[in-house]
Design an enzyme around this catalytic site. Structure first.
Site, PDB file in Angstrom:
ATOM      1  N   GLU A   1      37.169  47.882  38.495  1.00  0.00           N
ATOM      2  CA  GLU A   1      38.048  49.027  38.793  1.00  0.00           C
ATOM      3  C   GLU A   1      37.459  50.341  38.301  1.00  0.00           C
ATOM      4  O   GLU A   1      37.562  51.367  38.976  1.00  0.00           O
ATOM      5  CB  GLU A   1      39.436  48.786  38.204  1.00  0.00           C
ATOM      6  CG  GLU A   1      40.226  47.672  38.889  1.00  0.00           C
ATOM      7  CD  GLU A   1      39.737  46.284  38.532  1.00  0.00           C
ATOM      8  OE1 GLU A   1      39.005  46.145  37.527  1.00  0.00           O
ATOM      9  OE2 GLU A   1      40.061  45.329  39.262  1.00  0.00           O
TER      10      GLU A   1
ATOM     11  N   HIS B   1      51.342  41.507  37.538  1.00  0.00           N
ATOM     12  CA  HIS B   1      51.496  41.804  38.958  1.00  0.00           C
ATOM     13  C   HIS B   1      52.792  42.556  39.259  1.00  0.00           C
ATOM     14  O   HIS B   1      53.225  42.600  40.396  1.00  0.00           O
ATOM     15  CB  HIS B   1      51.461  40.520  39.796  1.00  0.00           C
ATOM     16  CG  HIS B   1      50.112  39.865  39.836  1.00  0.00           C
ATOM     17  ND1 HIS B   1      49.586  39.197  38.757  1.00  0.00           N
ATOM     18  CD2 HIS B   1      49.178  39.794  40.808  1.00  0.00           C
ATOM     19  CE1 HIS B   1      48.400  38.725  39.079  1.00  0.00           C
ATOM     20  NE2 HIS B   1      48.115  39.075  40.317  1.00  0.00           N
TER      21      HIS B   1
END
Ligand SMILES: Cc1ncc(C[n+]2csc(CCOP(=O)(O)OP(=O)(O)O)c2C)c(N)n1
Lengths: 354, 389
Positions: free
Chosen positions: A69, A138
């Site tokens: 990322e 999540h």
């Protein structure tokens, strides 16, 4: 929920499709727009939001990156330095954290440190929020972290039309935009014509989704449907609630919020993010600073508990639902005399295709 | 009971034969740092290039001593000196073409200046009047980067973007030995190799990350070895031999420009001064160690080569020294003038357009300054302060 208007091609479209269409149209119009991230190419993204982009524009325009990322956002910085407009996808809310250093140390302040010479037209798409039964990492609502960083815009759509319109605005913006996508609403549908998308207000404007005179619910993203449902249920109690969809958390639309609260005298802020240090505290304090003499009750917050996001079988206890919103409304000290003032019916856009 | 525990139930399919990746370029660095000065190969070097490198080295040394002196006068908040490392700084700037980009760390002001930046503008960050005192596009020098290794992915992204646009632009990114331990170092090298981006990574291994010696930083045989795992060549070079660094970097730049992908270059050098003027280097190293490296000084190495080959006479040495003194005097004089700062500019470059919140805060500061009589009259009532782009 809205019926197809006569003479248009409005068909049910999901928020995910509208987001995809926004990227597609932006890429078709401007060769500088590049999409990059994990699995965004061949697979079309784990939520299929980038579906078909690599096929239509090639792998150089819609790129499967290595799994990193900080690398995704860090290379996007360099691409922006060279005149491209990267749209990066962070696969899930909690997986954007490795990229925070690039966001905070560079993306947000490159324009500032170079006295305007080096803008960062980067859109950072982050699927966020709970309610889909995701396992740990999540379901986070990370908006407060982003809001604490000057130099970036933070926006979040709650309707199909806004998903398209706000993402187009984000990609067109010369400033970096953290674009929070409520993944709970990815599959929500509305009648929407991709060939003639209705214009929506740009970044920085809030919208009144429901007119009311008793109290104002201030919310955004995944909590908008909850608030609209609560407002419908409140009618039975004799409460006529106004619902504001913020759409943009930074910049913040003080004007729309304050105009409403000055009229209703009561406000509840609703979001999934934790209460302590969450956006609701900031919003409540802004309202208090600006509308103190109009307030009939303290500004209340209905937010997630101050806990790490719970496991999926327990998330229903954590997420602010209709009952919790109505409980808060009930606590707004109703002994004061209130009269429903005149309020116009919202436009089709404002009422929101959900 | 798991599947694995049931006898006979687990039938792995044999994996397909493993195919190692082949690359015509040898990836492993040499065991010894590459050197040119004092070797027979040096005779082949272009005298004009050597004289140019010499001039820049002499000026670079003088710049370092002058900037350090400015910290003692309180004119610079801090200065991370590159004394002893000037060969890397000069070679990095001169190995690039004008259209290429340089991505320096906080220690690399000298490289930025050799690239053409006004020294006063390059020192703005360290003086404290603004974060980046120059327009990065003007000389294609990215802002001096303070967080370690974070500029490396930027270099990769820029080089990648340039190639996508069809421009044969190369990015050279500089990082210290300590910075190679950061995650961004790994991500940048990996992206660069996978994308075959035209990037050159230059590690200046100056022995220490503040006080921490290389042995506590990595267990790798050399930092250049790290390249191999990413699938790019690693090159080891004597960082005090300006001709060698220039050659190795030039080769890497040419390779990148030709589509050959990235290279990792480790230049072995030494930081003669402390980490910054605020650091006491006697806590972690001995005078004897410093003296050994002084004997391998980059300016002396080149001067010996040039005088030995009768390319440099006393007059030229003096002329170069005089040019360096003039540069230092000019720097001193300009740095001793107080910078003119506009506090209202604080709000000018946060977003393309000021938000309502920033307008409110700007009004607050303007009122405070007006009340204190500190706002120059010309600025009052200016609608939007500062430059927009
Ligand atoms: C991400 C980050 N962590 C810590 C620091 C503080 N810091 C500044 S310089 C330095 C040492 C860097 O050593 P090295 O990479 O070898 O470069 P050198 O200073 O030797 O040029 C440290 C720890 C920093 N700037 N950035």
């Amino acid at each position: 929920m809205t019926t197809a208007a006569v003479g248009t091609d409005r068909k049910p479209a999901t928020m995910a499709q509208a987001l995809c269409r926004a990227m597609r149209d932006a890429m078709a119009e401007d060769p500088a727009v590049h999409v990059l991230g994990e699995d965004v190419g061949t697979a079309g993204g784990v939520f299929r939001v980038t579906d078909g982009l690599a096929k239509e524009f090639g792998e150089d325009r819609c790129t499967d990156t290595p799994l990193a990322e900080a690398g995704i956002l860090g290379t996007a910085v360099g691409m922006a330095m060279y005149g491209l407009r990267p749209v990066v996808e962070m696969q899930f809310d909690a997986f954007a954290y490795p990229a925070f250093e690039q966001l905070v140390s560079h993306v947000s302040r490159m324009r500032n440190r170079t006295r305007g010479a080096m803008p960062m037209p980067i859109t950072i798409r982050v699927p966020y929020g709970g309610g889909i039964g995701g396992v740990e990492h999540h379901s986070d609502s990370s908006e407060a972290y982003y809001l604490a960083t000057p130099g970036i815009h933070v926006v979040t759509p709650a309707t199909v039309a806004d998903a398209y319109g706000l993402l187009r605005a984000a990609i067109a913006s010369d400033d970096p935009v953290v674009f929070l996508e409520p993944k709970r609403l990815y599959w929500s549908k509305a009648d929407w014509d991709p060939e003639r998308p209705e214009p929506v207000p740009g970044i920085g404007r809030a919208v009144v989704r429901r007119r009311g005179g008793s109290a104002t619910l201030i919310t955004y993203g995944p909590s908008l449907p909850v608030c609209l449902e609560a407002a419908e249920a409140a009618v039975a109690e004799g409460w006529d609630l106004e619902v504001i969809d913020l759409r943009s958390l930074m910049p913040f639309d003080d004007e729309t919020v304050c105009a409403s609260v000055r009229r209703t005298g009561r406000a509840v802020v609703v979001h999934e993010a934790t209460s302590f240090g969450g956006p609701g505290g900031e919003i409540a304090s802004r309202i208090t600073e600006r509308c103190f003499h109009h307030l009939e009750a303290p500004v209340l917050r209905v937010a997630g508990f101050d806990i790490p996001y719970p496991p999926p079988m327990l998330e229903k206890h954590h997420l602010p639902g209709v009952d919790r919103v109505l409980d808060a409304v009930a606590r707004l000290q109703w002994e004061a005399d209130w009269t429903a003032t005149d309020h116009p019916t919202p436009t089709a856009y404002e009422s929101g295709a959900r | 009971m798991t599947v694995l525990e049931q006898p006979g139930s687990y039938r792995p399919t044999p994996p397909p034969a493993w195919q190692p990746r082949t690359d015509p370029v040898p990836l492993l660095p040499d065991a010894e740092p590459f050197r040119l000065l004092g070797t027979e190969a040096a005779a082949e070097l272009d005298p004009q290039l050597l004289l140019r490198l010499y001039g820049q080295l002499v000026r670079g040394r003088r710049y370092n001593t002058q900037a350090t002196a400015l910290t003692r006068q309180g004119r610079l908040a801090v200065y991370p000196s590159s004394t002893g490392q000037e060969a890397c700084e000069v070679a990095a700037a001169l190995a690039l073409e004008e259209r290429d980009w340089l991505f320096p760390s906080y220690r690399d002001t000298l490289a930025a200046i050799v690239r053409g930046l006004d020294p006063v503008q390059a020192l703005t960050l360290l003086r404290g009047d603004w974060h980046t005192g120059y327009d990065p596009h003007e000389h294609r020098v990215a802002p001096l980067c303070t967080p370690l290794a974070t500029q490396l992915p930027h270099a990769v992204g820029l080089a990648h973007a340039a190639r996508l646009k069809g421009d044969d632009v190369v990015a050279l990114a500089m990082v210290g030995d300590g910075g190679t331990s950061e995650g961004d170092f790994h991500e940048a090298l990996n992206f660069a190799a996978v994308w075959r981006a035209p990037v050159v990574f230059l590690v200046q291994n100056n022995g220490f990350a503040i006080s921490v010696p290389l042995a506590k930083q990595t267990a790798a045989p050399s930092l250049a070895h790290k390249a191999v795992g990413y699938g790019m060549p690693g090159r080891l070079v004597d960082g005090n031999d300006v001709a060698a660094v220039h050659q190795v970097l030039s080769e890497a730049v040419a390779r990148a420009r030709a589509g050959g992908g990235p290279t990792l270059v480790e230049a072995v050098t030494y930081r003669i001064d402390a980490h910054t003027n605020a650091d006491d280097a006697t806590r972690y190293r001995t005078d004897a160690e410093v003296e050994t490296w002084r004997a391998h000084d980059p300016v002396d190495l080149l001067r010996r080569e040039l005088t030995g080959r009768k390319l440099l006479d006393e007059a030229t040495i003096r002329a170069e020294q005089d040019a360096a003194e003039r540069m230092a005097a000019d720097l001193r004089e300009r740095m001793n003038q107080d910078p003119e700062l506009d506090p209202m500019e604080l709000f000018s470059h946060v977003y393309t357009q000021q938000t309502a919140q920033l307008r409110e805060q700007a009004a607050q500061l303007r009122a405070e300054l007006t009340a204190a009589g500190e706002l120059p009259a010309a600025q009052e009532g200016r609608p939007q302060e500062g430059r927009q782009r």
